[in-house]
Design a protein around this motif. Structure first.
Motif, short mmCIF file in Angstrom:
data_model
loop_
_atom_site.label_atom_id
_atom_site.label_comp_id
_atom_site.label_asym_id
_atom_site.label_seq_id
_atom_site.Cartn_x
_atom_site.Cartn_y
_atom_site.Cartn_z
N SER A 1 -34.08 -6.46 3.38
CA SER A 1 -33.63 -5.64 4.55
C SER A 1 -33.25 -6.33 5.74
N PRO A 2 -32.34 -5.69 6.55
CA PRO A 2 -31.84 -6.54 7.76
C PRO A 2 -32.80 -6.01 8.98
N ILE A 3 -33.37 -4.97 8.70
CA ILE A 3 -34.24 -4.21 10.09
C ILE A 3 -35.58 -4.16 9.71
N ASN A 4 -36.24 -3.95 11.04
CA ASN A 4 -37.69 -3.64 10.65
C ASN A 4 -37.90 -2.20 10.38
N SER A 5 -39.05 -1.70 9.92
CA SER A 5 -39.27 -0.14 9.76
C SER A 5 -40.66 -0.27 9.50
N THR A 6 -40.91 1.23 9.70
CA THR A 6 -42.32 1.60 9.74
C THR A 6 -42.53 2.81 8.53
N THR B 1 -46.15 -1.59 9.78
CA THR B 1 -44.83 -2.26 10.24
C THR B 1 -44.25 -3.29 9.35
N TRP B 2 -43.30 -2.84 8.73
CA TRP B 2 -42.50 -3.89 7.95
C TRP B 2 -41.51 -4.52 8.67
N ILE B 3 -41.65 -5.93 8.39
CA ILE B 3 -40.39 -6.98 9.21
C ILE B 3 -39.23 -7.04 8.57
N SER B 4 -38.18 -7.35 9.09
CA SER B 4 -36.84 -7.35 8.15
C SER B 4 -37.17 -8.80 7.62
N ASP B 5 -36.37 -9.02 6.56
CA ASP B 5 -36.23 -9.96 5.58
C ASP B 5 -36.19 -11.57 6.23
N ARG B 6 -37.05 -12.38 6.16
CA ARG B 6 -36.98 -13.58 6.74
C ARG B 6 -37.75 -14.76 6.03
N GLN C 1 -38.87 0.13 2.25
CA GLN C 1 -39.28 -1.06 1.63
C GLN C 1 -39.25 -1.21 0.10
N GLU C 2 -39.29 -0.06 -0.64
CA GLU C 2 -39.17 0.07 -1.72
C GLU C 2 -37.69 -0.18 -2.47
N SER D 1 -38.99 -7.57 -3.93
CA SER D 1 -38.89 -6.32 -3.20
C SER D 1 -39.51 -6.29 -1.86
N SER D 2 -40.79 -6.94 -2.07
CA SER D 2 -41.56 -7.01 -0.92
C SER D 2 -42.62 -8.06 -1.17
N LEU D 3 -43.04 -8.54 0.15
CA LEU D 3 -44.03 -9.65 -0.10
C LEU D 3 -45.05 -9.36 1.36
N GLU D 4 -46.37 -9.60 0.90
CA GLU D 4 -47.44 -9.38 1.69
C GLU D 4 -48.30 -10.62 1.83
N VAL D 5 -48.51 -11.08 3.08
CA VAL D 5 -49.45 -12.08 3.14
C VAL D 5 -50.59 -11.76 4.44
N VAL D 6 -51.80 -11.69 3.83
CA VAL D 6 -52.69 -11.40 4.68
C VAL D 6 -54.05 -12.34 4.64
#
Length: 622
Positions: free
Chosen positions: A30-35, A41-46, A66-67, A165-170
């Motif tokens: 994704s090129p943009i942040n989203s909620t 909050t999901w941040i853009s791809d980086r 984000q799906e 598709s998504s990555l979470e680091v907590v």
């Protein structure tokens, strides 16, 4: 090694709450942040090293943005690609969501591996099940980060393109899940996190919260088919000791349970990999209001036929209070982990069950060598297609970086591998140079950068005792040859066809003397022994020697002084400022002296004349 991929989802929902200081939720592709619907909050791809953006073929099948997006890594980006997330050192819960959904129109799910912190953790093999391919799956684990970066890397099998598709680091408590026993050098990979007597809940299933972002899956499909008389128990009362550090097990986990009729057995069969160790975590709470005293509910915990402990919940914590027990099952001999709760008095009860594979960290590259290789990647302008990402040598079952060879460290107990060969000759490397960090590669035996378009000077610590072969020929390297290359172990030195200059270190010639090969031709400003041109007098390896420079400096100063003096004289004469006659006092004195000298000379002449006539005056006559 093939690991279980856990959660099969049709609707994916993202957590809204976390107790951690460091939380990254990356919407891959994704090129943009989203909620999302729960205000997360999901941040853009980086933080990725390569690849391209993609979109699932049926976006309407997924409710959250984000799906619907993903990042894939075609073979043109190299065999190995990574997400490198900057984080403080500590322990982290890392979760990926992977979906294919025919995003590329090929109807062929890919095969690839996934590593975390240079350790292989997940293996995806084609074909995926239809449910996972179209709806996606969660995979998660707990891992320690010790180098300030959480590395999640993907390795292509054959020419397939890995996807995420998504990555979470907590960030989580470093003491969580008995890390004192497990140690910092192992990763806990989720092989089943089950809630008993409830449907799926938590992040990915409902808006119920888990401070560590864990999702809980219904236990029903893992119960043994032979189990009879299973029934559920539920309460809305608060549970004491829930949501406590370091594990923060949520209260909801303890508000439902399964039990049996009298003398019934609770029996689970969990799929595992043989010859591995597993951490089993069982959760209990006495939520049946009819059980109020010690001894009313007592049961044994049996794992793979081993009777391990006897549980009396009220004896341990009382009613409506959370209680957990864990055990490490080592070196399993089968692909099934069997867990039984066998009644002693009354019926057994269970609220939740977790099973984690204890995956030892793979051998990896020393940190200083990783730093050196990343610096070389940048300085040499290594193209993406070569896949220079993540750890250069790990995981060991993957190929090392293209053109890089690794060997076990001399200290075999260290769990490290060292970089021994770098061969990137004729790779079209342009405009780069050799980073000074190359000196950190203390075990480097061979370096080949030939036939590229590299430049700059050679690092002063390029050579060391381990280096045996060096080929930098046919580039545009400048400056002098460093003294560090005068290593007695060098057997091949090819520096021909560059722009090197100055005197060649004398010890370097010993390579040829001892049967090795050395070629320095094609560097017009190098000097030394034939076939190189002779070095001028006072000429050193970097041009003029120190003595030569001193001589030139003295000569320059002397010449400058002469020119300055001549200039001053010329200017003053032009202005008639100079009088070359003697000063007045000296002139007067000189005149008197000259007069006296003339009188003396005349007297002498007169005496000589008289003497010549024979007349000698009588000085006594009167």
């Amino acid at each position: 090694m093939s690991f279980l991929i856990l959660f099969h989802l049709i609707l994916i929902i993202i957590p809204a709450i976390s107790s951690s200081d460091v939380v990254y939720r990356i919407d891959c592709g994704s090129p943009i942040n989203s909620t999302d619907n729960f205000n997360s909050t999901w941040i853009s791809d980086r933080f990725y090293t390569g690849g391209s953006n993609g979109l699932v073929s049926e976006p309407l099948h997924f409710q959250q943005s984000q799906e619907k997006t993903l990042r894939f890594f075609p073979i043109s980006s190299g065999k190995k690609n990574c997400y490198v997330v900057p984080v403080p050192d500590g322990r982290y819960f890392i979760r990926t969501f992977t979906v294919y959904d025919n995003y590329d129109g090929k109807s062929q799910s890919p095969s690839f591996d996934v590593s975390v912190e240079a350790t292989l953790v997940f293996s995806w093999r084609s074909p995926w099940t239809e449910e996972i391919a179209s709806s996606g799956a969660y995979s998660d684990l707990f891992a320690f980060v010790t180098d300030g970066e959480a590395d999640v890397c993907f390795y292509s099998i054959a020419t397939d393109s890995p996807v995420i598709s998504s990555l979470e680091v907590v960030q989580v408590d470093t003491a969580s899940y008995d890390s004192a026993t497990i140690g910092n050098n192992s990763i806990l990979v989720n092989y089943g996190r089950l809630t008993c007597g409830s449907d799926n809940w938590g992040p990915g299933f409902s808006n119920d919260t888990d401070f560590l972002s864990r999702s809980w899956q219904s236990d029903e499909q893992y119960r043994s088919p032979g189990g009879k008389g299973i029934h559920t128990i539920a309460t809305k009362k608060a549970i004491v000791n829930a949501d406590q550090s370091p594990n923060y097990f949520p209260m909801k986990l303890y508000q439902t349970a399964v039990s049996t009729v009298e003398n019934g057995v609770i029996d689970y069969e969990l799929p595992v990999d043989a010859k591995s160790d597993y951490l089993v975590w069982l959760h209990f709470a006495e939520i049946d209001e009819t059980v109020t005293k010690q001894g009313q509910r007592v049961f044994d915990v049996v794992i793979n036929g081993n009777n391990l402990t006897r549980i009396d919940i009220i004896q341990h914590v009382g009613s409506f209070a959370a209680f957990s027990w864990h055990y490490i099952a080592r070196n399993l001999t089968s692909t099934t982990l069997n867990i039984q709760l066998i009644p002693v008095t009354g019926a057994p009860l269970l609220c939740g069950l977790e099973n984690y594979a204890i995956v030892p960290a793979d051998i990896s590259t020393p940190k200083d060598q990783v730093v050196a290789m990343r610096a070389l990647k940048d300085s040499l302008n290594v193209p993406d297609r070569m896949g220079w990402n993540g750890d250069p040598c790990a995981p060991p079952m993957w190929d090392a970086w293209e053109g890089v060879t690794c060997h076990p460290s001399n200290n075999k107990s260290s769990g490290l591998v060292s970089i021994s060969h770098i061969d990137v000759g004729s790779q079209g490397l342009k405009g780069g140079f050799i980073s000074d960090r190359i000196g950190l590669l203390s075990d480097l035996v061979s370096l080949n950068l030939s036939s590229n378009t590299l430049g700059g000077s050679l690092p002063s610590d390029l050579g060391h005792k381990a280096l045996m072969k060096l080929d930098l020929s046919k580039n545009k390297f400048t400056g002098s040859i460093p003294d560090s290359l005068s290593s007695t172990n060098l057997q091949l030195v090819l520096l021909n066809d560059n722009l090197l200059e100055g005197r060649v270190p004398e010890d370097l010639y010993s390579v040829g003397v001892h049967g090795g090969v050395i070629d320095l031709t094609g560097n017009k400003d190098l000097c030394g022994v034939p076939p190189l041109k002779d070095c001028p007098l006072l000429w050193g390896k970097q041009g003029l020697s120190t003595a030569g420079k001193i001589g030139v400096a003295i000569s320059s100063v002397f010449l400058f002084c002469l020119i300055l003096l001549g200039t001053i004289v010329y200017i003053r004469r032009r202005r008639n400022d100079y009088d070359f006659s003697l000063p007045h006092e000296l002139a007067s004195l000189a005149a008197k002296r000259n007069k006296y000298q003339r009188q003396k000379s005349m007297m002498a002449l007169e005496l000589e004349s008289q003497h010549a006539k024979g007349f000698i005056p009588n000085l006594d006559a009167k």
